[in-house]
Design a protein around this motif. Sequence first.
Motif, mmCIF file in Angstrom:
data_model
loop_
_atom_site.group_PDB
_atom_site.id
_atom_site.type_symbol
_atom_site.label_atom_id
_atom_site.label_comp_id
_atom_site.label_asym_id
_atom_site.label_seq_id
_atom_site.Cartn_x
_atom_site.Cartn_y
_atom_site.Cartn_z
ATOM 1 N N TRP A 1 -25.561 -7.944 -29.427
ATOM 2 C CA TRP A 1 -26.060 -9.220 -28.890
ATOM 3 C C TRP A 1 -27.327 -9.010 -28.071
ATOM 4 C CZ3 TRP A 1 -26.283 -10.541 -23.598
ATOM 5 C CH2 TRP A 1 -26.643 -11.863 -23.351
ATOM 6 N N LEU A 2 -27.330 -7.967 -27.255
ATOM 7 C CA LEU A 2 -28.504 -7.667 -26.439
ATOM 8 C C LEU A 2 -29.713 -7.373 -27.326
ATOM 9 C CD1 LEU A 2 -28.988 -7.476 -23.378
ATOM 10 C CD2 LEU A 2 -28.650 -4.997 -23.553
ATOM 11 N N LEU A 3 -29.487 -6.639 -28.418
ATOM 12 C CA LEU A 3 -30.558 -6.346 -29.363
ATOM 13 C C LEU A 3 -31.086 -7.628 -30.012
ATOM 14 C CD1 LEU A 3 -32.168 -4.158 -30.938
ATOM 15 C CD2 LEU A 3 -30.315 -4.201 -32.631
ATOM 16 N N ALA A 4 -30.151 -8.510 -30.412
ATOM 17 C CA ALA A 4 -30.560 -9.782 -31.023
ATOM 18 C C ALA A 4 -31.374 -10.627 -30.061
ATOM 19 C CB ALA A 4 -29.326 -10.546 -31.496
ATOM 20 N N VAL A 5 -30.964 -10.673 -28.807
ATOM 21 C CA VAL A 5 -31.681 -11.461 -27.799
ATOM 22 C C VAL A 5 -33.086 -10.909 -27.581
ATOM 23 C CG1 VAL A 5 -31.734 -12.091 -25.355
ATOM 24 C CG2 VAL A 5 -29.602 -12.276 -26.650
ATOM 25 N N LYS A 6 -33.211 -9.584 -27.515
ATOM 26 C CA LYS A 6 -34.514 -8.979 -27.234
ATOM 27 C C LYS A 6 -35.452 -9.051 -28.430
ATOM 28 C CE LYS A 6 -33.368 -5.886 -23.443
ATOM 29 N NZ LYS A 6 -33.596 -4.549 -22.843
ATOM 30 N N THR B 1 -30.693 -16.498 -31.706
ATOM 31 C CA THR B 1 -30.158 -15.519 -32.660
ATOM 32 C C THR B 1 -28.979 -14.768 -32.058
ATOM 33 O OG1 THR B 1 -32.367 -15.269 -33.595
ATOM 34 C CG2 THR B 1 -30.748 -13.590 -34.161
ATOM 35 N N GLY B 2 -29.060 -14.500 -30.750
ATOM 36 C CA GLY B 2 -27.933 -13.846 -30.086
ATOM 37 C C GLY B 2 -26.666 -14.672 -30.179
ATOM 38 N N ASN B 3 -26.796 -15.980 -29.986
ATOM 39 C CA ASN B 3 -25.627 -16.862 -30.098
ATOM 40 C C ASN B 3 -25.125 -16.944 -31.543
ATOM 41 O OD1 ASN B 3 -25.732 -17.327 -27.391
ATOM 42 N ND2 ASN B 3 -26.576 -19.383 -27.527
ATOM 43 N N LEU B 4 -26.052 -16.969 -32.494
ATOM 44 C CA LEU B 4 -25.645 -16.968 -33.902
ATOM 45 C C LEU B 4 -24.860 -15.702 -34.231
ATOM 46 C CD1 LEU B 4 -28.841 -18.299 -35.718
ATOM 47 C CD2 LEU B 4 -26.653 -19.477 -35.430
ATOM 48 N N LEU B 5 -25.312 -14.586 -33.702
ATOM 49 C CA LEU B 5 -24.601 -13.333 -33.932
ATOM 50 C C LEU B 5 -23.186 -13.397 -33.386
ATOM 51 C CD1 LEU B 5 -25.943 -9.808 -33.805
ATOM 52 C CD2 LEU B 5 -24.023 -10.300 -32.294
ATOM 53 N N PHE C 1 -41.796 -4.034 -40.287
ATOM 54 C CA PHE C 1 -41.035 -2.813 -40.084
ATOM 55 C C PHE C 1 -40.295 -2.919 -38.748
ATOM 56 C CE2 PHE C 1 -44.598 -1.704 -42.827
ATOM 57 C CZ PHE C 1 -43.952 -1.050 -43.866
ATOM 58 N N ASP C 2 -39.199 -3.666 -38.736
ATOM 59 C CA ASP C 2 -38.434 -3.848 -37.509
ATOM 60 C C ASP C 2 -37.025 -3.287 -37.698
ATOM 61 O OD1 ASP C 2 -37.332 -5.668 -39.213
ATOM 62 O OD2 ASP C 2 -37.773 -7.430 -37.992
ATOM 63 N N VAL C 3 -36.175 -3.510 -36.685
ATOM 64 C CA VAL C 3 -34.842 -2.917 -36.717
ATOM 65 C C VAL C 3 -33.989 -3.470 -37.857
ATOM 66 C CG1 VAL C 3 -34.750 -2.308 -34.279
ATOM 67 C CG2 VAL C 3 -34.076 -4.606 -34.998
ATOM 68 N N GLN C 4 -34.325 -4.662 -38.343
ATOM 69 C CA GLN C 4 -33.571 -5.202 -39.476
ATOM 70 C C GLN C 4 -33.735 -4.306 -40.700
ATOM 71 O OE1 GLN C 4 -34.172 -9.391 -40.441
ATOM 72 N NE2 GLN C 4 -33.942 -8.915 -42.621
ATOM 73 N N CYS D 1 -27.822 -8.520 -39.645
ATOM 74 C CA CYS D 1 -28.736 -8.894 -40.733
ATOM 75 C C CYS D 1 -28.399 -10.274 -41.276
ATOM 76 C CB CYS D 1 -28.668 -7.850 -41.851
ATOM 77 S SG CYS D 1 -29.327 -6.230 -41.393
ATOM 78 N N ALA D 2 -27.097 -10.616 -41.348
ATOM 79 C CA ALA D 2 -26.707 -11.948 -41.819
ATOM 80 C C ALA D 2 -27.207 -13.026 -40.868
ATOM 81 C CB ALA D 2 -25.192 -12.028 -41.964
#
Length: 743
Positions: free
Chosen positions: A187-192, A198-202, A445-448, A483-484
């Motif tokens: 979640w922290l990764l998604a927020v940043k 996106t964090g909430n979606l995760l 070229f990101d973490v995804q 990723c989803a």
Amino acid sequence: MFVKKITISLFSIIFTVSCALITIGSFFIAPLWAKKDDPHFVLLDGKWNISTGQMAALFLFSVVAILFYLGCCRIFARLSDKGLKIMAAFLFAIILSIETAILILFHGVQPPKVDGGHIYLEALYLLKHGTLLGNEYYLQLYPNNVPITIARYLLYRYAAFGNPDWFLIADKLAAALFLNIGIFFLWLLAVKTSGRKTGNLLLVFTITWLPLFLYIPYFYTESLAIAFPSMAVYFWYCHSRTGRPAYLFLLGAVLAIGCQLRENMVLFLPALLIYMVYTLRLKQTVLRAALMMLVFLPVTFGAEAYYHHLGYRENTSIKAPVTHWLALGLSNEGRYNVADTRLSERLPTQQAKKQADLALIKQRIETRGPSGLLKLWAVKAFRTFSQGDQAYAKYNQRMDHYNAAYRYVYGDQNQVLLFIIQVFHIATLFLLAVSGLTFFRKIRFDVQLLMQICLFGSYLFFIFIWEAEPRYSLLFTPLMIFCAARGLEKMHQFLEAKKWLPAQKRWKLQTAGNWLLVLSLIVLLAVCAKSNEKTFTGTTEKYEDYIVNQQAARGKPVALVDRHHTVTQTFIADKAFDRVAFMPARFHGKAAYRVSLWHNSAGRQKMVFERKFTNHKRRTNGYEAFLLKKALPGENRHYSLRIEQLHGPAHARLFLQANGQGGHFEQMDLYEGGQLYQNGKPMAKTDLTFTVSKQITAPFINRYLYRWLFGCAFFMLLLYGFAVLPGGVSRKAAKKIREFADA
């Protein structure tokens, strides 16, 4: 740079196609309400084990689930930063509530007879003796389980303070804690990387991926390792943003510990190296890899030294070589089997084991041929990645008390839950495939990309190389969810663009189209609900409400019944029962036998049931089952199940299956509420293969549960319909709803 763009685009195509094929395979699960003991995927036994009606229902509900995710995405997009923070807190509260419910309802789940059960006994042995010497055959055969055994030993010693009453509770709390650590870092990764929306979606995706929570009662390698993929990606992201070496050191430590707990975590290393080659210069790649190794190697060697300190010594005459798992990967269904293991055990040296495995691998490749290999790989792909439940129920079959919640979650009546899990699994896999399409619009070229490389590596590894089980996909599930969530956001952005509609009527046409879709799906759901209600709520099936469910059969059939031998199995009934069953191994000769039940109280025995039977009696799933005329009371009363021969020739005898001594592994008492006696003599840690239950006649789905299932689908569609309204209209609609509710 041009070559990199071409290869990344090619990878995106391959990744998207792979995810799409796995998504399609998710529709081909066997009928959930089929009358089969071990339902298989299509093609597994050469038959089309599918239900077109079930496939259509999965498709319909999956579309509803995708629209539900889109509705959440639209709602989150309209919230302020404060509103998103409140929503995140609410979603985390739901996650903790689910975990609390599982810990309370299933605190009595016991370690199984496989994997997690073996390391449980090894940890207890280590706790008692302070060394692994003298009781390590299982760990010698499978040295990859040494780290999780040591971790469990440390957990019992320091977290449970050496108190046996707290051991299993500590297991489940540790599993929940590490799952929460993984969720938090993800979640922290998604927020940043993408913001709070996106964090909430995760978090929504996490809540709907129920096997993550349903595996909490089962303590094994994934229980602790589940936190490390999220942590590894997060620390790499922090280093890429700040350039600080400290994050590389943390990443090296995380990878070292993760690889110790679950060797499959090593798949992250080549994925990270490939990603660095694409994003960094060669010199920078080598430097960062070296910095990680500065921590990775000392932690790895330090762990090995600690195992040695605790008495573990590798025995090459027992240890299964790497080729053993390659041979298993080419076996029937590409899964573990006893025959291959026995082959490896019989040979004395590593060289002999490897030669036998290589010969077996060559033979299986030649026997299968190209078409057979394609079929096997398809089966492994579907079993490992298309099966939404990830076989969570397989490892949670033992309970100290079988309650109603157990029947509907882990037991024989969990079909509704399996259906719900499969629906959200299909929706998530579809959005995972969509995430691969994002590179066609703009290569980033990101973490995804790092996660997708890692996921694709796991696909290749388990489908084409290694032994495969549904549980093996659990480790990298957090990366799939991330990723989803990204794929959902890109899909939302694409739909919001509305470039194909006239600018003046864009909102009206878009809203009308969305509501037409919602109303169409509501009609389809109503038709589906009405046409199937009688079938699912009116058709009855017999289920067992277990008091004892000891179905393990290990070792030789030690229980013998003849004119000179009787068998007695004691048990405790915590609730009423009206059915007992045991499993014969074989009959010799024709004779008459008697099964009887005795109530033990204050040192006295009273017969409460008896029935005669012969070898011609029809069996139920391999069991000799007997239905009592009336239910016998529970209330923790003590009973004895006695089997004896009444008359027959001298050579006539009956052998009964039991769980007892046999093989090289440690002996595990799978039913601690009773004891097996042969001619009145107790047999240590041995129990009959038997069940005690109350037979329940119930419909496939309870009427209220059936309506609740469709009610949830209607609610998700209405949520989407509410979310697609323009901001002002949706606020007015919400106000009218509140006014109606207040009235």
